[in-house]
Structure formats: structure tokens, C-alpha cells
Motif scaffolding. Structure first.
Motif: not given
Length: 289
Positions: A21, A63, A94, A97-98, A101, A104-105
Motif C-alpha cells: 500500500s 463486495e 478480487k 483488489e477490494t 483499494r 489506500n483510500e
């Protein structure tokens, strides 16, 4: 400031571990560490933990549900995640990736480790950095008890429970563990070694530096071995052996043995009891015939 994600990275204790990250929050303090064992892990956290996971605990969730749990973990101000890719599938990609993401947010550090690196190696190291030895032993005792209990409750066959309990213990120890019968013949080994046990004459009594009901025989052959003699119903004797092949056993390893022993005693008692019942049925059958 206590022990941080940056301190953990800079320790270079675990080759192959890398930050995947951004590094904006690597000064987060690590206040504990847990393996994510259930999707709603947030219910069991106090806050500030570094969480270890392959993410497969979320594989049955969509998700939206996964993100909901990640939001709850973020509210607990977890210090970060340590992730391991145990499968190279579209589903796990997947999930990764979830997670990445989301992290990082929210500036949550994510570390990735190789497949062959044990979570328990990291746990044992981190607990001793984050806590004093007495608190580390108490936390580790709960963690290993929970791990064995969770595994045991999933099993339906005593023989399979025995194999899985010892296999799990071997992975936690990162040293070979084996079980032998009263004639010192092999029953189970976490390695390919199926040779008989040899107990040398000059073995010594060993009492670990923990609060424990158990003591061991300690002997040195090719490697140092710790042997626990187990008596079941005053009928059968077994020998549990842990060998120092990869690293020396320390206090936390003997806590693992203490956590394992009650379930191991239960399974062995069930096996001996079932054997006695089967023997009695055969004797009755032979008498009647």
C-alpha cells in the motif's frame, strides 16, 4: 510511541515481506495482532491490532458486505493488514483488489508475505515487541487455545481430529511434532519420518518457565527433543515429541503445548474408549457364538 508498522518493516525480520500500500501511515502503532478467523472479526478486537489474513474468510461475501466489515475494522483503528496469497484465482485477486483499494483510500498499511511464511512466526515475534513477556504469554495462550478449539469443533472423526490437531501444532511450532505408542512405535509425524522413538538413558526432567501442569523429558540426539508421556485411563501410554529442528523452543512454544494438551487428551481418551467398546463387543459376540 510504541512499536510501529515502520519498526516492523525496518526490523527485516521476515525476508520477502513487503509494503504493497502507500506508506503514508506506516507510523501507526501496533497494539496487538490477530488472525482474521471470522468475517465479523471487528467484534473481537480492542483496537489498533495488526491483522493477518489470506482474505479467504470473506470469499462467500459480496463486495458490499466485505466493505462493510472493512469499515468496521477501520472504526477500530486497526494498525494495518498482513496478507498472504494462498491461491492465484480470480476470486482471491478480487478480494485483494477490494482490500487494497479500501486501505489506500483510508491510509491503512498493507504488508504482503510469502506463502511459506507462517502467521504464527509473525505473531510470536510481534507479541514480544508490543507487550512485556507476561502479557505476551497471556495473549498467546488465548490465541492458541482459540485456534485449537476452532479446529477441533469442525471435526467429526476422532482419528481425523488427532491428525489435524497435531498438524496444526506442527505449523504453529515450525518444528516437527510426533506421537508414539507405548512401544515407541510411530503413530503420527508432521514430517515424513516414521521411525520409532528412542528414549536415551540420560534424558533429564524439564519444567518450562510458564504456569503449567505439565513437565517433559528433555534429551539430545540428532536434535534436542522434548517428550511428554501421556497416560490414558491407566490403560495406554503415548509419547508426544517436539524436536528442535528449525529453532529452539521458547516459553510461547510451551504455551502452545499447554493449549494443545487438553484436546489431545480428550481425543486419545475417545480413541481408547472406542477401542475398548469394540473389544468388548467382539468378546461378547465370540462368547455367544
Amino acid at each position: 510511541m510504541g512499536y510501529t508498522i515502520k519498526d516492523f518493516i525496518d526490523s527485516h525480520k521476515f525476508p520477502g515481506m513487503k509494503l504493497i500500500s502507500d506508506n503514508s501511515e506506516i507510523n501507526r502503532e501496533i497494539k496487538g495482532t490477530w488472525i482474521i478467523a471470522v468475517p465479523d472479526m471487528e467484534k473481537f478486537l480492542g483496537g489498533g491490532e495488526l491483522l493477518l489474513t489470506s482474505l479467504m474468510v470473506y470469499k462467500k461475501l459480496d463486495e458490499r458486505m466485505m466493505l462493510s466489515h472493512l469499515e468496521e475494522l477501520n472504526k477500530k483503528q486497526v494498525s494495518g493488514f498482513v496478507v498472504k496469497r494462498i491461491q492465484n484465482t480470480a476470486q482471491q485477486n478480487k478480494l485483494f483488489e477490494t482490500l487494497l483499494r479500501f486501505c489506500n483510500e483510508h491510509s491503512i498499511p498493507v504488508l504482503e508475505i510469502p506463502q511459506d511464511l507462517s502467521y504464527w512466526q509473525i505473531i510470536k515475534y510481534l507479541l514480544l515487541q508490543v507487550f512485556n513477556i507476561e502479557i505476551a504469554k497471556a495473549v498467546y495462550s488465548k490465541m492458541t487455545r482459540d485456534e485449537f478449539n476452532r479446529l477441533f469443533l469442525e471435526e467429526t472423526s476422532e482419528s481425523r481430529s488427532l491428525e489435524n490437531l497435531l498438524d496444526k501444532a506442527g505449523r504453529i511450532f515450525e518444528n516437527p511434532i510426533a506421537l508414539y505408542n507405548e512401544d515407541l512405535h510411530y503413530i503420527y509425524s508432521s514430517t515424513s519420518d516414521k521411525s520409532d522413538l528412542i528414549i536415551i538413558d540420560d534424558n533429564e526432567k524439564y519444567v518450562p518457565n510458564i504456569i503449567s501442569r505439565y513437565e517433559y523429558m528433555r534429551q539430545k540426539r540428532k536434535n534436542v527433543e522434548y517428550i511428554r508421556k501421556i497416560n490414558i485411563l491407566n490403560q495406554c501410554t503415548y509419547y508426544l515429541v517436539v524436536s528442535e529442528v528449525n529453532e529452539s523452543l521458547r516459553e510461547l512454544d510451551f504455551i502452545t503445548l499447554d493449549s494443545l494438551m487438553p484436546l489431545l487428551l480428550y481425543v486419545l481418551t475417545q480413541i481408547v474408549t472406542d477401542r475398548n467398546i469394540e473389544k468388548n463387543i467382539i468378546e461378547i459376540w465370540n462368547t455367544e457364538c
